[in-house]
Design a protein around this motif. Structure first.
Motif, PDB file in Angstrom:
ATOM      1  N   PHE A   6       0.746  -1.211   0.065  1.00  0.00           N
ATOM      2  CA  PHE A   6      -0.008  -0.011  -0.076  1.00  0.00           C
ATOM      3  C   PHE A   6       0.969   0.994  -0.103  1.00  0.00           C
ATOM      4  O   PHE A   6       0.514   2.354  -0.704  1.00  0.00           O
ATOM      5  CB  PHE A   6      -0.826  -0.080   1.180  1.00  0.00           C
ATOM      6  CG  PHE A   6      -1.795   1.419   1.336  1.00  0.00           C
ATOM      7  CD1 PHE A   6      -2.974   1.353   0.578  1.00  0.00           C
ATOM      8  CD2 PHE A   6      -1.272   2.361   2.100  1.00  0.00           C
ATOM      9  CE1 PHE A   6      -3.728   2.640   0.576  1.00  0.00           C
ATOM     10  CE2 PHE A   6      -2.000   3.490   2.044  1.00  0.00           C
ATOM     11  CZ  PHE A   6      -3.378   3.748   1.450  1.00  0.00           C
ATOM     12  N   TRP A  61       2.202   1.728  -3.494  1.00  0.00           N
ATOM     13  CA  TRP A  61       1.146   2.024  -4.480  1.00  0.00           C
ATOM     14  C   TRP A  61       0.822   3.331  -4.249  1.00  0.00           C
ATOM     15  O   TRP A  61       0.658   4.005  -5.405  1.00  0.00           O
ATOM     16  CB  TRP A  61       0.056   0.659  -4.369  1.00  0.00           C
ATOM     17  CG  TRP A  61      -1.178   1.276  -5.039  1.00  0.00           C
ATOM     18  CD1 TRP A  61      -1.429   1.160  -6.444  1.00  0.00           C
ATOM     19  CD2 TRP A  61      -2.263   1.670  -4.266  1.00  0.00           C
ATOM     20  NE1 TRP A  61      -2.745   1.771  -6.553  1.00  0.00           N
ATOM     21  CE2 TRP A  61      -3.139   1.959  -5.461  1.00  0.00           C
ATOM     22  CE3 TRP A  61      -2.569   2.019  -2.818  1.00  0.00           C
ATOM     23  CZ2 TRP A  61      -4.347   2.573  -5.185  1.00  0.00           C
ATOM     24  CZ3 TRP A  61      -4.058   2.598  -2.797  1.00  0.00           C
ATOM     25  CH2 TRP A  61      -4.853   2.703  -3.852  1.00  0.00           C
ATOM     26  N   TRP A  62       0.512   3.827  -3.013  1.00  0.00           N
ATOM     27  CA  TRP A  62      -0.194   5.063  -2.835  1.00  0.00           C
ATOM     28  C   TRP A  62       0.844   6.166  -3.226  1.00  0.00           C
ATOM     29  O   TRP A  62       0.459   7.073  -3.575  1.00  0.00           O
ATOM     30  CB  TRP A  62      -0.654   5.256  -1.342  1.00  0.00           C
ATOM     31  CG  TRP A  62      -1.437   6.396  -0.970  1.00  0.00           C
ATOM     32  CD1 TRP A  62      -0.962   7.504  -0.298  1.00  0.00           C
ATOM     33  CD2 TRP A  62      -2.700   6.862  -1.637  1.00  0.00           C
ATOM     34  NE1 TRP A  62      -2.177   8.351  -0.514  1.00  0.00           N
ATOM     35  CE2 TRP A  62      -3.039   7.928  -1.056  1.00  0.00           C
ATOM     36  CE3 TRP A  62      -3.478   6.271  -2.675  1.00  0.00           C
ATOM     37  CZ2 TRP A  62      -4.229   8.682  -1.525  1.00  0.00           C
ATOM     38  CZ3 TRP A  62      -4.679   6.981  -3.018  1.00  0.00           C
ATOM     39  CH2 TRP A  62      -4.951   8.140  -2.535  1.00  0.00           C
ATOM     40  N   VAL A 114       0.399   6.485  -6.805  1.00  0.00           N
ATOM     41  CA  VAL A 114      -0.806   7.112  -7.396  1.00  0.00           C
ATOM     42  C   VAL A 114      -0.720   8.545  -7.078  1.00  0.00           C
ATOM     43  O   VAL A 114      -1.062   9.366  -7.978  1.00  0.00           O
ATOM     44  CB  VAL A 114      -2.106   6.368  -6.354  1.00  0.00           C
ATOM     45  CG1 VAL A 114      -3.160   7.251  -6.665  1.00  0.00           C
ATOM     46  CG2 VAL A 114      -2.068   5.101  -6.976  1.00  0.00           C
ATOM     47  N   ASN A 115      -0.142   9.007  -6.084  1.00  0.00           N
ATOM     48  CA  ASN A 115      -0.048  10.441  -5.614  1.00  0.00           C
ATOM     49  C   ASN A 115       0.696  11.086  -6.973  1.00  0.00           C
ATOM     50  O   ASN A 115       0.243  12.022  -7.527  1.00  0.00           O
ATOM     51  CB  ASN A 115       0.618  10.695  -4.161  1.00  0.00           C
ATOM     52  CG  ASN A 115      -0.239  10.454  -3.180  1.00  0.00           C
ATOM     53  OD1 ASN A 115      -0.139  10.673  -2.057  1.00  0.00           O
ATOM     54  ND2 ASN A 115      -1.747   9.809  -3.743  1.00  0.00           N
ATOM     55  N   GLU A 149      -6.041   8.636   4.065  1.00  0.00           N
ATOM     56  CA  GLU A 149      -5.174   8.933   2.918  1.00  0.00           C
ATOM     57  C   GLU A 149      -5.902   8.809   1.794  1.00  0.00           C
ATOM     58  O   GLU A 149      -5.983   9.753   0.765  1.00  0.00           O
ATOM     59  CB  GLU A 149      -4.045   7.811   2.791  1.00  0.00           C
ATOM     60  CG  GLU A 149      -2.847   8.219   3.610  1.00  0.00           C
ATOM     61  CD  GLU A 149      -1.825   9.163   3.082  1.00  0.00           C
ATOM     62  OE1 GLU A 149      -1.848   9.829   1.834  1.00  0.00           O
ATOM     63  OE2 GLU A 149      -0.647   9.016   3.815  1.00  0.00           O
ATOM     64  N   MET A 150      -6.955   7.830   1.358  1.00  0.00           N
ATOM     65  CA  MET A 150      -7.728   7.742   0.289  1.00  0.00           C
ATOM     66  C   MET A 150      -8.693   8.732   0.025  1.00  0.00           C
ATOM     67  O   MET A 150      -9.536   8.998  -1.019  1.00  0.00           O
ATOM     68  CB  MET A 150      -7.931   6.298  -0.036  1.00  0.00           C
ATOM     69  CG  MET A 150      -7.068   5.351  -0.412  1.00  0.00           C
ATOM     70  SD  MET A 150      -7.375   3.684  -0.877  1.00  0.00           S
ATOM     71  CE  MET A 150      -8.340   3.209   0.785  1.00  0.00           C
ATOM     72  N   PHE A 184     -11.763   7.850  -9.714  1.00  0.00           N
ATOM     73  CA  PHE A 184     -11.045   7.194  -8.391  1.00  0.00           C
ATOM     74  C   PHE A 184     -11.603   5.859  -8.094  1.00  0.00           C
ATOM     75  O   PHE A 184     -10.631   5.212  -7.666  1.00  0.00           O
ATOM     76  CB  PHE A 184     -11.522   8.344  -7.528  1.00  0.00           C
ATOM     77  CG  PHE A 184     -11.312   9.516  -7.507  1.00  0.00           C
ATOM     78  CD1 PHE A 184     -10.131  10.152  -8.168  1.00  0.00           C
ATOM     79  CD2 PHE A 184     -11.330  10.805  -6.638  1.00  0.00           C
ATOM     80  CE1 PHE A 184      -9.312  11.346  -8.184  1.00  0.00           C
ATOM     81  CE2 PHE A 184     -10.934  12.172  -6.633  1.00  0.00           C
ATOM     82  CZ  PHE A 184     -10.016  12.253  -7.422  1.00  0.00           C
ATOM     83  N   TYR A 226      -8.448   3.439  -7.370  1.00  0.00           N
ATOM     84  CA  TYR A 226      -8.304   2.796  -6.211  1.00  0.00           C
ATOM     85  C   TYR A 226      -8.115   1.336  -6.303  1.00  0.00           C
ATOM     86  O   TYR A 226      -7.534   0.592  -5.555  1.00  0.00           O
ATOM     87  CB  TYR A 226      -9.237   3.338  -5.175  1.00  0.00           C
ATOM     88  CG  TYR A 226      -9.203   4.723  -4.759  1.00  0.00           C
ATOM     89  CD1 TYR A 226      -7.902   5.415  -5.153  1.00  0.00           C
ATOM     90  CD2 TYR A 226      -9.966   5.502  -3.962  1.00  0.00           C
ATOM     91  CE1 TYR A 226      -7.622   6.767  -4.667  1.00  0.00           C
ATOM     92  CE2 TYR A 226      -9.933   6.808  -3.349  1.00  0.00           C
ATOM     93  CZ  TYR A 226      -8.721   7.429  -3.830  1.00  0.00           C
ATOM     94  OH  TYR A 226      -8.592   8.765  -3.360  1.00  0.00           O
ATOM     95  N   TYR A 260      -5.187  -1.235  -6.620  1.00  0.00           N
ATOM     96  CA  TYR A 260      -4.257  -1.740  -5.485  1.00  0.00           C
ATOM     97  C   TYR A 260      -4.531  -3.313  -5.627  1.00  0.00           C
ATOM     98  O   TYR A 260      -3.336  -3.845  -5.385  1.00  0.00           O
ATOM     99  CB  TYR A 260      -4.930  -1.207  -4.162  1.00  0.00           C
ATOM    100  CG  TYR A 260      -4.321  -1.752  -2.851  1.00  0.00           C
ATOM    101  CD1 TYR A 260      -2.954  -1.892  -2.581  1.00  0.00           C
ATOM    102  CD2 TYR A 260      -5.203  -2.682  -2.309  1.00  0.00           C
ATOM    103  CE1 TYR A 260      -2.349  -2.148  -1.399  1.00  0.00           C
ATOM    104  CE2 TYR A 260      -4.390  -3.305  -1.132  1.00  0.00           C
ATOM    105  CZ  TYR A 260      -3.214  -3.281  -0.721  1.00  0.00           C
ATOM    106  OH  TYR A 260      -2.613  -3.706   0.207  1.00  0.00           O
TER     107      TYR A 260
END
Length: 413
Positions: A71, A74-75, A78-79, A190-191, A280, A284, A287
């Protein structure tokens, strides 16, 4: 400047204004590809720790550890990807800050083994801090160059990212049993930041660019699986000449990877990304797509180690290390990606039914990887067959979608 005109590249300093969603010929830049390359190291570290935990018979610690570290990886990706889709100026400050983010990725990767083995997230947190400070700098720069609701959205992003980074400090001080719950809570927060930041203004991310970025990262995950499986086979051959027992696993793994590529790229998904909500949810959901694709390689390594007697687990457990992520990949691709382009019930059922059949392959023991590969190959074949219809109908559907010759023109699951 017209939205249809490509931007001049590599200026020394440029005002960070939003890029247009209607900009033509928008493609991934060399800097973005370089950025993605750094994530190969981090994903490899997470996969290696997963292999070690599963081979030693400790899925109760290995799987949660993998989910948490993946995570974080990945996050962070993504950001950056969504920000660059909206505000890529490619001037000197942008490039320098992006390179700093890459350094943070490598620091995070170096801390993955400690986080997985000892629950020590200090290095992971430090790497994340470097990446998030760089991202906050980018958002503050975007706010400085904009006005009104766009400026407020950029400031909300900067504030949200900063507060979340403070929240992650709990991983350094809370007892081990409480950290997974903190991680789950912080992941949800966060999401929620993008929804909070963009509730009055939508950033100018580019649908085709985002679809390409996610597709390229999917290829990286599949490439990591190829590398992991190849390394495992090579190591097994160096120590044990059991070629006859390794070939079915190698062949099945190859079929799984080839089918995964075909399944993912069978549809022109950028046509579905027409709103923030749809984009989104799609983004999302990746993931599970990315995480399962990378985990397939780890599972193949585990299956090889069990076959040559190096893993302390049953054949059923080793088989499940391959079948479970493969089934998850098929189902998640269908749920967020493929089903939007299926016109009949039969087409809709291909991937869900195949996912169930893959799970059933677990009971085949050491033959599970080969059987899973055959099911995956059959899934592609059935998808291609079902996509073939009357020529006029196919052309009409393509013309209506504006994508004649793209995506489902190749046929697929």
């Amino acid at each position: 400047m017209s939205e249809d005109a490509p931007r001049a590249r590599a200026g020394v300093l440029r005002r960070m204004t939003a890029r247009g969603r209607g900009e033509k010929h928008r493609a991934a830049t060399p800097l973005e590809l370089f950025f993605d390359l750094c994530f190969v190291v981090a994903v490899a570290q997470a996969g290696r720790q997963l292999v070690h935990a599963l081979a030693e018979g400790h899925p109760e610690s290995g799987i949660p550890g993998y989910l948490m570290t993946f995570f974080a990886i990945w996050w962070a990706w993504v950001n950056f990807s969504w920000f660059s889709s909206a505000y890529d100026t490619d001037d000197v400050p942008y490039r320098v800050v992006t390179l700093v983010q890459m350094a943070g990725v490598l620091i995070l990767a170096a801390g993955v083994p400690r986080a997985a083995d000892d629950g020590n997230f200090a290095v992971v947190w430090l790497g994340y801090l470097v990446m998030r400070l760089a991202l906050v700098t980018q958002w503050l720069r975007a706010a400085h160059s904009s006005t009104g609701e766009e400026r407020r959205a950029a400031l909300r992003y900067a504030a949200g990212v900063s507060l979340c980074q403070v929240g992650w400090l709990g991983l350094l001080f809370l007892p081990l049993h409480a950290r997974p719950w903190l991680f789950l809570g912080m992941a949800i927060v966060e999401m929620a930041v993008p929804a909070f930041a963009e509730h009055r203004y939508t950033t100018g991310w580019h649908p085709h660019h985002i679809a390409e970025r996610y597709g390229l990262f999917t290829i990286i995950m599949l490439g990591e699986t190829v590398l992991a499986a190849t390394t495992a086979v090579q190591s097994a051959l160096d120590e044990d000449e059991a070629l006859g027992t390794l070939l079915p696993i190698a062949g099945g793994g190859l079929l799984i990877i080839f089918a995964a590529y075909w399944i993912y790229f069978a549809v022109p998904i950028h046509l579905h990304l027409v709103s923030n909500r749809q984009a989104f949810l799609w983004g999302y959901g990746h993931y599970f797509v990315f995480g399962s694709a990378a985990a397939v390689g780890a599972g193949i390594e585990v299956a090889i180690e069990e076959t040559i007697g190096k893993a302390h687990i049953s054949a059923f457990a080793a088989a499940s290390a391959v079948t479970v992520p493969t089934a998850l990949f098929m189902f998640s691709v269908w749920a967020i990606h493929s089903r939007h382009h299926k016109r009949t019930l039969a087409q809709q059922l291909v991937l869900p039914v195949s996912a169930v059949l893959v799970l059933a392959c677990t009971f085949a023991g050491r033959a599970a990887v080969l059987l899973t590969g055959l099911v995956a190959a059959a899934t592609v074949a059935v998808g291609v067959a079902l996509s073939v219809g009357p020529p006029a109908g196919r052309q009409g559907a393509r013309a209506a979608a504006g994508t004649e010759g793209v995506g489902e023109g190749a046929g697929g699951a």
